[in-house]
Motif scaffolding. Structure first.
Motif, mmCIF file in Angstrom:
data_model
loop_
_atom_site.group_PDB
_atom_site.id
_atom_site.type_symbol
_atom_site.label_atom_id
_atom_site.label_comp_id
_atom_site.label_asym_id
_atom_site.label_seq_id
_atom_site.Cartn_x
_atom_site.Cartn_y
_atom_site.Cartn_z
ATOM 1 N N LEU A 1 0.844 -1.188 0.000
ATOM 2 C CA LEU A 1 0.000 0.000 0.000
ATOM 3 C C LEU A 1 0.880 1.238 0.000
ATOM 4 O O LEU A 1 2.000 1.212 0.522
ATOM 5 N N HIS A 2 0.349 2.290 -0.573
ATOM 6 C CA HIS A 2 1.065 3.570 -0.639
ATOM 7 C C HIS A 2 0.127 4.665 -0.177
ATOM 8 O O HIS A 2 -1.049 4.651 -0.521
ATOM 9 N N CYS A 3 0.640 5.585 0.594
ATOM 10 C CA CYS A 3 -0.241 6.659 1.055
ATOM 11 C C CYS A 3 0.584 7.898 1.377
ATOM 12 O O CYS A 3 1.808 7.845 1.486
ATOM 13 N N ASP A 4 -0.133 8.998 1.531
ATOM 14 C CA ASP A 4 0.518 10.222 1.998
ATOM 15 C C ASP A 4 0.782 10.119 3.491
ATOM 16 O O ASP A 4 1.835 10.496 3.975
ATOM 17 N N LEU A 5 -0.227 9.610 4.180
ATOM 18 C CA LEU A 5 -0.122 9.597 5.640
ATOM 19 C C LEU A 5 -0.660 8.286 6.193
ATOM 20 O O LEU A 5 -1.781 7.872 5.881
ATOM 21 N N LEU A 6 0.165 7.675 7.008
ATOM 22 C CA LEU A 6 -0.255 6.476 7.729
ATOM 23 C C LEU A 6 -0.469 6.866 9.182
ATOM 24 O O LEU A 6 0.438 7.413 9.814
ATOM 25 N N VAL A 7 -1.655 6.627 9.674
ATOM 26 C CA VAL A 7 -1.935 6.906 11.080
ATOM 27 C C VAL A 7 -1.966 5.576 11.811
ATOM 28 O O VAL A 7 -2.755 4.690 11.478
ATOM 29 N N ILE A 8 -1.091 5.453 12.801
ATOM 30 C CA ILE A 8 -0.965 4.189 13.523
ATOM 31 C C ILE A 8 -1.655 4.347 14.872
ATOM 32 O O ILE A 8 -1.175 5.054 15.754
ATOM 33 N N GLY A 9 -2.775 3.714 14.999
ATOM 34 C CA GLY A 9 -3.537 3.794 16.236
ATOM 35 C C GLY A 9 -4.822 4.566 16.018
ATOM 36 O O GLY A 9 -4.823 5.665 15.459
ATOM 37 N N VAL B 1 -4.868 8.616 2.946
ATOM 38 C CA VAL B 1 -4.600 8.310 4.344
ATOM 39 C C VAL B 1 -4.955 6.852 4.631
ATOM 40 O O VAL B 1 -5.948 6.331 4.114
ATOM 41 N N ILE B 2 -4.108 6.219 5.442
ATOM 42 C CA ILE B 2 -4.449 4.898 5.967
ATOM 43 C C ILE B 2 -4.496 5.017 7.483
ATOM 44 O O ILE B 2 -3.581 5.579 8.098
ATOM 45 N N LEU B 3 -5.558 4.520 8.056
ATOM 46 C CA LEU B 3 -5.687 4.476 9.508
ATOM 47 C C LEU B 3 -5.651 3.011 9.916
ATOM 48 O O LEU B 3 -6.529 2.232 9.546
ATOM 49 N N ALA B 4 -4.611 2.639 10.634
ATOM 50 C CA ALA B 4 -4.457 1.240 11.036
ATOM 51 C C ALA B 4 -4.570 1.130 12.549
ATOM 52 O O ALA B 4 -3.967 1.921 13.285
ATOM 53 N N ASP B 5 -5.334 0.160 12.992
ATOM 54 C CA ASP B 5 -5.473 -0.039 14.431
ATOM 55 C C ASP B 5 -5.447 -1.528 14.735
ATOM 56 O O ASP B 5 -6.043 -2.320 14.010
ATOM 57 N N GLU B 6 -4.753 -1.897 15.807
ATOM 58 C CA GLU B 6 -4.617 -3.335 16.083
ATOM 59 C C GLU B 6 -5.896 -3.948 16.644
ATOM 60 O O GLU B 6 -6.085 -5.160 16.585
ATOM 61 N N ASP B 7 -6.749 -3.119 17.150
ATOM 62 C CA ASP B 7 -7.981 -3.607 17.772
ATOM 63 C C ASP B 7 -9.023 -3.914 16.686
ATOM 64 O O ASP B 7 -8.895 -3.486 15.550
#
Lengths: 978, 416, 96, 188
Positions: free
Chosen positions: A164-172, A191-197
């Motif tokens: 995946l490619h993005c401008d901004l990865l938000v972790i959490g 934007v990618i927003l990734a959350d472990e939950d």
């Protein structure tokens, strides 16, 4: 314990699961941990060293105690944190690391022996008698160690990789992450927003804070809804970003189907490589505990975790709980649980002059100094003003302050810095470039600060990319900064745990100090602190503080602690991404593969290729029968072999001849058009690297071949020479390996067979088309083809090339129309035997350690021109090396000859010093009538006729061998030219 | 203080009050006879053997950080002597023999465990090369066995024998090979050296060499100038930058090698197993983690951390070889800086500066060499002559054409 | 890592094959006096800096260009990339 | 006309063609390919009226198309002309260039979506480390795909060609099938 009210669980449905065989039930929204608590299960595991009974201490992936085995059969999965295992119907979970039941673990005896098992004890004993280590001590230690078990079966589930490619990865996806994602997504950035939950919201789900006077969950779902509607934002739930690598590349695992009984059509997990121009780490914070005697009793947990269980999962570990805190945050747990009807035995706050923030009893200036209840907490000892009392409670929440969860921020080995006010380490400024840390992960722990810092981080990150973003209207939220009192442990005589899983206690740290294992890395390695599955998330800072107390140096001078990837455990299956078993690497198939398969050929792996090894016929019971037949058929009639796998490179341009002249150690410029020459390529260090043929198709057009194994590296090297060494030359290169199917037609009948397929008017007589000639022609009624008269077998031989799609048909045709000439397909085994009989060097000889001199080709290296490797091939050491390629034949023809035998003058005194060489290649030679070999022998060229010894000590073999010419067949080369 | 089971029991019963520091924290003296630069495994072993075997005194080890912080503390702990070339095999077998008596000698349990090293082969050519190598090992006095596929299967039934892309055809087994607890080795040597009077000086970074008239005088350090009659440098991945201070360019590049450990598991893997058709080698620690590794990342680096492609590549190799490890989880990946030499073999030699000696170029095989490297370097420092088994490890072998290229890949450090 | 390809922009380093020190483009003349010493140095000796390093990468899974990438070996930061052919041409006095 | 019967890269007599939800993957066995490289002194040619594209690009002409493969090098595509000696013809249109036959060096799979670009992008995300956002119609590149070396040509929003070396066509076909099948199994 019955459920509390509220929570984010779906009470309308029940999910059945088992724990250690007990049938239990929970609800959608539960984790295994919350469901176990709801079923009154507090005892969930055993510790690593002392096998102490353990319960949960956390509610997230940092949990060190409640590790379980999930599922059965080949899907058995060890060491899963109960806190992240999403409950599904039919889940089968088992406790691990025990002998006997969880309640009566026989290895619990280790706890009684704990005085002997102090930090580093094993370095000091188990040394006598020496042989006992492997036989007795170590097996016993190994059996007791380890956590969960593997099934020993191959993982049956599918796995995927993706990019995946993005401008901004938000972790959490907590307060900071959601605010960041919202601000960024509204700007139009990718934007990618990734959350472990499995549910967005992070800590907001665990708190009762109000956002704009409404429960936080409402704000979360509002933002979630907005984000889901934006095409430029991708929400990735159940996705753990586990590593920050160079240049904005992040590794992430999406658990696509871990919450399902079986993955079905989906991959179980996907490994994502995310290339992000910027990233925001909004991973929150991890609460720390405060060691005191027996602080590991099941039921003692982090206060924030206790609050999360109550608020999000509507469960309390006990009906009556107490809180031990050094900061205001601990009080919130008391307030929230009390509000849900849980009986609060009291809040023990180490700070003087604190008062209750609700209606619970307060023990100001107090500490918890001991706890009882081996399998589940029953009471705690509270010490206040030097006086102690026991208080009954089934659970204790401990809050020692919060450590920013800066794991990823230290993956580039930037050292976190100590924040005296927060009493914690915060991320360094020299973290991974492009990564901004926000929210509690950056020490901005109040809800308002987290929201604000998340949104600001997004605007900053986008600004750096030239994208204008605006701060969203953020909801009103609590803005209380909770500053802990510096209480790192409660002094006392009993064992107080710092690292729960690995059983590292305050005493162990003291012992490490006493033994001068003071640098933080020595401390960790001596005591195993921080080496558990949580990588020290729950232990390291506390341990540092205790060491700092002992050394008298401030915490930052005592050391810092950084983390290595992965953030949490990543299965090897998903890291392998599904490229396993037969699909580990591609299988390159030759143009005649289809035909060979139909003939019942046996195939063999040759580098990336699958090649026909031999073609058994009915009645042949041993591969040697087949191979001998194929060899003899070639020597006596005509053999046909697919040789497409040799690398082929098209070399064109005005300077093609000069270019090849510099690449090969022998001359290529003088080669006449329509002719082929053998070429030897050296590495720049003068060692023989690759060989092949150069065919000059036109003044400015050559086709060169490489060995199968070196096709890729040689092409790369040719491009290096073209672009970097001699860029002024007019040369163009392109690989044509796959474009042409090439078959070798070898044997006395080769010409007669080819005459049957070449088109009318094409003369391939010996005169018109002599040895080493080449030309373009048409065959089989107008098919364009190339013919090369070259031989690897020593026989009259040709290689004919046609467009690849016709290769299969050509092979079939040659065998059919050559039946009367004895046309026989042969595979790589016969190919090998034929070339050994002829004394041609191949991979076993060209193994990267062989000089041209050793091959008997020293004089091929032209001194009249500069070519790669020529200068270095003349170095003293290479010139002094007398080993030469020889043929070896057993004196007794029944004796074996094996590649890898070492050569000696006789069978006496065989050792490294007297070693004279070795056998590189060997085979049975139907031509000679015995096994034969090629080998490198000291002064080999001077020893023709001498009988020496071939030794194979691995099998206690000694064979008398006669040194002969490597050319067992037709040493004068008459057959080639016939 | 002598370590023993008796001592452990005694201390346990008396509250562990008697344990003494494993080593002192001495202040650097103004000069020494010998300075060893680098408090990693090789440096500590050198100091130990200088003091113990060669009877030398006034020795210091200077370490810029903490003892054992280099590759001795970040490797995959494998010991073996399964080399092919005459320039290598006697040296590594000498090392193996030193390993075999080491713990009793330095009175420290480094958990040396000879559970075997099994190299797998997947082609006939590999098997031929293994036969050559196995025989070379036996001829040098080491042990070796060549197994066929059935023999491998009997030892390791969990390998993929069903549908492998590169089927297992056999293996070269060295039963005396195995693993050792890497930190334990560093600490054992450190303690042994300290007990013999060696000053182990931590947080002392060498910042320059003082050379006068072509002779070493001493070293500049972050803790001041320290004089020395002889200086031996054993700094592995930092070799390039340290020796540049003596004006040397070397046949060495620094590369990052990643290593891996899984979460703890009950015993599954008996010894060390290496894949022959991909980059993967594995053992299981006594604690239960699968300790494994693969290829170096392949680019020059001093960063002690690597990147994702190699992590994936190593995992693919592991999964292809032993698919039963799939549900185990990677716990930690770390990186070390390897001093990759131009022929894959080390250098133990004097330099153009009188009194300055170099021990380097261990690539990613330095751990198993620790005892012999220390011994041979001590021999060179004390006697000004190479140890018999290390004669080939000369610096001029490259220019003169006596390279020891076990893999046959030539002057390509990232391929060794 | 990402390599800033002069023609194709940022590309994942996995597409590339690494060779090493960019000085390898300065091959000595094999016919010159003292060639053996020059080659010994060319083939074997390296600066091996901890810091800025000019190095050769081949875009194997790409356009088959050799690049000279300037990269910090301590931080892995990439400071630039050029087509090696252009650098070599300029060094040989030809047009870039 | 030769009397030898060719087979496809997958070993069949007819090209592969299969549907996976919104995606159709078909083997293009009829396309001729030839590489064209500029010689040092050559002027930029316009063979068969084709304007040779810039780095990273693919362009289409009358019956022929081209994509950039490297500095001064292109691959020329000619639909339905695989059986001919297309390289020879191209050479006559590009004097001073080095032309090399590549028809059977590569196997071409054409992927078409009947639901716009999203399925193409989802497929690419699982296969190649190429930013789909900057790989719009008219883009072409070589890259790695599951240990295979491939050319990708984005012929249109909803069309992508993937080519690999002919000897590895079966592996590419397998990967494309598996991935397309699993995408069907995953929620969009």
């Amino acid at each position: 314990m019955t459920r509390l009210s509220g929570g984010l669980i779906d009470r309308s449905r029940s999910l059945n699961f088992t724990f250690d065989g007990r049938k239990l039930a929970g609800h959608p929204g539960d984790t295994l941990a919350s469901a176990l608590l709801a079923n009154d299960v507090r005892l969930m595991g055993r510790s690593f060293k002392y096998h102490r009974p353990r319960g949960l201490i956390a509610a997230g992936s940092e949990e060190p105690n409640a590790l379980v085995e999930l599922r059965g059969g080949a899907r058995q999965e060890p060491n899963t944190r109960a806190t992240v295992a999403e409950l599904f119907d039919g889940l089968d979970a088992r406790s691990q690391n025990r002998i006997g039941s969880l309640r009566f673990d026989l290895l619990g005896v280790n706890d009684l022996l704990s005085p002997f098992f102090a930090a580093g004890f094993y370095y000091k004993t188990f040394m006598w008698p020496k042989a006992f280590w492997e036989k007795l001590y170590e097996p016993a230690i190994r059996r007791a160690a380890g956590l969960g078990s593997l099934s020993m079966q191959a993982d049956p589930d599918p796995y995927d990789k993706g990019f995946l490619h993005c401008d901004l990865l938000v972790i959490g996806g907590g307060a900071a992450g959601l605010a960041a994602a919202q601000a960024a997504a509204r700007s139009g950035a990718r934007v990618i927003l990734a959350d472990e939950d499995f549910r967005l919201g992070g800590r907001l789900l665990a708190e009762t804070h109000l956002l704009d006077d409404a429960p936080a969950a409402g704000w979360v779902s509002g933002v979630e809804e907005e984000l889901a509607s934006l095409p430029n934002l991708r929400i990735m739930r159940r996705t753990t970003v586990f590593g920050a690598f160079d240049h904005g590349i992040y590794g992430a695992v999406e658990r696509v189907a871990d919450h399902l009984p079986e993955p079905g059509d989906k991959p179980r997990q996907t490994l994502w490589r995310i290339t992000a121009k910027r990233a925001i780490l909004a991973a929150g914070a991890v609460e720390r505990h405060i060691p005191f005697a027996n602080n590991d009793r099941p039921g003692i947990m982090l206060a924030g975790a206790m609050r999360a269980f109550a608020n999000r999962w509507a469960v309390s570990p006990a009906a009556r709980v107490a809180i031990f805190t050094n900061n205001d945050d601990g009080h919130r747990t008391a307030i929230d649980l009390a509000a849900k009807g849980v009986d609060i035995a009291g809040v023990i706050d180490s700070r003087d002059n604190v008062t209750t923030m609700g209606s619970y009893p307060i023990f100001a200036g107090g500490v918890v100094s001991d706890a009882k209840g081996r399998l589940g907490l029953t009471k705690i000892e509270v010490t206040q003003n030097g006086r102690s009392q026991w208080i009954e409670c089934g659970a204790l929440g401990v809050s020692g302050g919060w450590n920013p969860n800066l794991h990823l921020a230290s993956h580039h080995r930037g050292r976190p810095v100590w924040d005296e006010a927060l009493q914690s380490f915060v991320p360094a400024k020299d973290g991974p470039p492009g990564l901004i840390v926000a929210g509690a992960a950056n020490g901005q722990g109040s809800t308002a600060a987290a929201l604000r810092s998340g949104a600001e981080a997004a605007v900053q990150a986008l600004g750096e990319l030239g994208i204008t973003g605006a701060l969203p209207d953020l909801p009103q939220a609590e803005d209380v900064v909770s500053k802990p009192h510096a209480l790192w442990h409660v002094p006392g005589k009993g064992r107080a745990w710092v690292d729960f899983q690995n059983d590292v206690t305050v005493k162990d740290i003291k012992l490490a100090h006493q033994e001068n294992m003071r640098p933080v890395e020595h401390l960790k390695r001596w005591t195993t602190l921080g080496m558990a599955t949580d990588q020290g998330k729950t232990a390291n800072v506390t341990a540092l503080a205790i060491m700092s107390e002992l050394t008298g140096k401030p915490i930052p001078e005592t050391g810092t602690t950084i983390f290595r990837p992965p953030y949490s455990g990543v299965s090897l299956s998903v890291l392998g991404g599904g490229n396993t078993a037969g699909h580990f690497r591609p299988r390159r198939l030759t143009p005649t593969h289809h035909w060979a398969e139909a003939q019942g050929a046996v195939f063999v792996e040759v580098g990336p290729w699958m090649r026909a090894q031999y073609f058994p016929r009915p009645g042949e019971t041993h591969w040697r029968q087949t191979v001998d037949r194929e060899v003899l058929a070639t020597r006596e009639g005509v053999g046909i072999c697919d040789v497409t796998t040799l690398g082929k490179v098209d070399v064109q341009g005005a300077d093609a001849g000069e270019f090849l002249n510099r690449l090969y150690c022998n001359g290529m410029k003088t080669l006449k058009t329509g002719m082929v020459r053998y070429g030897l390529m050296l590495r720049e260090d003068g060692i023989a690297w690759d060989d092949g043929t150069c065919a000059r198709l036109a003044e400015d057009h050559y086709v060169v071949t490489t060995t199968t194994a070196q096709a890729g590296p040689v092409y790369r090297h040719m491009e290096f020479a073209r672009q970097c060494l001699w860029p002024e030359m007019d040369v163009q290169l392109i690989s044509t390996t796959d474009a042409w199917a090439q078959v070798s037609v070898a044997g006395p009948n080769a010409r007669r067979l080819l005459e049957r397929i070449v088109d009318e008017g094409v003369d391939i007589s010996n005169e018109a088309f002599p040895f080493m000639a080449c030309k373009g022609l048409t065959i089989c009624g107008g098919l364009r083809a190339r013919l090369f008269r070259i031989s690897f077998s020593g026989e009259l031989a040709y290689e004919v090339a046609v467009p690849t799609r016709y290769g299969n048909a050509l092979m079939q045709r040659l065998i059919e129309i050559g039946a009367d000439l004895g046309a026989t397909p042969y595979g790589t085994e016969a190919l090998g035997a034929l070339r050994i009989e002829k004394g041609h060097a191949a991979g076993n000889e060209l193994n990267g350690q062989t000089s041209p001199q050793m091959l008997g080709m020293g004089r091929m290296v032209s001194t009249k021109k500069d070519s790669i490797g020529a200068v270095m091939s003349r170095r003293e050491g290479l010139a002094a090396d007398t080993r030469r390629l020889v043929g070896l034949q057993p004196v007794d023809s029944a004796q074996p000859v094996l590649a890898g035998m070492h050569l000696f003058t006789d069978s006496a005194a065989q050792n490294t010093e007297t070693d004279q060489g070795w056998i590189t290649s060997a085979c049975y030679s139907p031509h000679v009538g015995s096994a034969i070999g090629l080998g490198f022998l000291a002064r080999g060229d001077e020893r023709m006729g001498e009988v020496i010894t071939g030794a194979n000590p691995l099998d206690q073999q000694q064979v008398a061998l006669r040194v002969v010419s490597p050319h067992f067949v037709d040493p004068d080369g008459g057959r080639l030219r016939d | 203080m002598h370590f023993s089971g008796f001592r452990v029991i005694k201390e346990a019963l008396t509250g562990h009050k008697g344990w003494k520091p494993l080593w002192r924290n001495p202040e650097p003296q103004s000069s020494y006879d010998y300075i060893i630069v680098g408090g990693g495994g090789h440096g500590l072993a050198t100091a130990y053997y200088l003091a113990r075997t060669f009877g030398q005194a006034r020795i210091a080890v200077l370490e810029k950080g903490w003892l054992g912080q280099g590759n001795i503390g970040r490797n995959t702990t494998i010991i073996r002597s399964n080399y092919m070339l005459p320039g290598n095999e006697p040296f590594y077998e000498f090392s193996m023999k030193l390993w075999e008596g080491l713990e009793q000698e330095f009175n420290f349990n480094a958990m040396i465990s000879q559970r075997g090293v099994l190299n797998l082969c997947h082609t006939d050519a590999q098997r031929d090369a293994f036969r050559r190598r196995g025989n070379a090992m036996l001829l040098a006095g080491a042990d070796a066995e060549l197994l066929d596929a059935a023999g491998v299967r009997a030892m390791a039934p969990f390998l993929n024998f069903d549908n492998a892309r590169f089927p297992i055809k056999g293996g070269l087994l060295q039963r005396r090979g195995g693993t050792a607890r890497h930190d334990g080795v560093a600490w054992g040597y450190a303690r042994g050296a300290d007990m013999r009077g060696v000053d182990l000086i931590q947080n002392c970074e060498v910042t320059g060499f003082r050379i006068e008239g072509g002779r070493i005088q001493g070293v500049e350090t972050s803790r001041g100038y320290i004089g020395a009659k002889k200086v031996g440098v054993a700094v592995a991945g930092s070799t390039g930058r340290v020796m540049a201070m003596a004006g040397m360019r070397l046949p060495i590049e620094s590369h990052v090698l990643q290593a891996f450990v899984t979460e703890g598991l009950k015993p599954v893997i008996p010894g060390v197993i290496t894949f022959g058709a991909g980059h993967f080698y594995v053992s299981q620690s006594d604690k239960g983690g699968l300790v494994f590794g693969g290829d170096i990342d392949g680019y020059n680096s001093y960063a002690q951390r690597g990147n994702l492609p190699v992590i994936e590549d190593v995992a693919e190799g592991g999964m292809a070889l032993m698919p039963m490890i799939g549900r185990a989880r990677l716990l930690r990946v770390w990186g070390g800086i390897m001093d990759m030499s131009m022929d894959g073999s080390p250098i133990i030699d004097h330099t153009h500066v009188e009194g300055l000696y170099l021990n380097a170029g261990w690539c990613y095989g330095g751990f198993k060499a620790t005892p012999a490297s220390g011994y041979a370097f001590a021999h060179l420092l004390a006697r000004d002559a190479p140890h018999d088994t290390a004669k080939g490890y000369r610096l001029d072998r490259f220019a003169r054409g006596y390279v020891i290229d076990e893999k046959g890949v030539g002057a390509a450090p990232n391929l060794h | 890592m990402l390599i800033p390809h002069p023609l194709l922009g940022l590309r994942d380093a996995q597409e590339f094959t690494y060779l090493g020190d960019a000085r390898l483009i300065d091959r000595p003349d094999g016919m010159a006096e003292g060639a053996e010493a020059a080659f010994a140095e060319y083939v074997y000796l390296r600066d091996n800096p901890a810091g800025v390093h000019r190095e050769l990468w081949f875009h194997e899974q790409g356009d088959r260009s050799w690049l000279i990438v300037t990269r910090d070996t301590v931080t892995h930061e990439i400071l630039g990339a050029e087509l090696a052919r252009n650098v070599a041409l300029a060094a040989n006095g030809g047009e870039a | 006309m030769t009397d030898l019967t060719p087979i496809t890269a997958l070993g069949a007599s007819a090209p592969a063609d299969q549907h996976f939800g919104p995606l159709r993957i078909s083997e293009n066995a009829d396309m001729a390919l030839a590489s064209l490289a500029l010689r040092r002194t050559a002027d930029m040619p316009a063979p068969m009226g084709l304007e040779l594209p810039a780095p990273g690009k693919w362009s289409q002409g009358q019956g022929v198309a081209a994509f950039w493969t490297g500095p001064d090098q292109w691959m020329i595509e000619a639909e339905t002309r695989a059986a001919e000696d297309f390289a020879a013809e191209l050479a006559s249109h590009a004097p001073g260039c080095s032309i090399t036959e590549q028809t059977d060096a590569w196997t071409v799979f054409e992927i078409a979506s009947d639901r716009g670009d999203a399925p193409i992008r989802a497929l690419m995300e699982k296969l190649v480390n190429i930013d789909t956002g900057s790989f719009g119609p008219g883009s072409a590149t070589r890259t790695g795909l599951h240990h295979l070396s491939v050319f990708l040509v984005r012929r249109a929003e909803d069309r992508l060609a993937v080519m690999t070396m002919r000897s590895m066509a079966r592996d590419l076909w397998h990967v494309l099938q598996e991935t397309a099948r699993r995408l069907k199994g995953e929620p969009a």
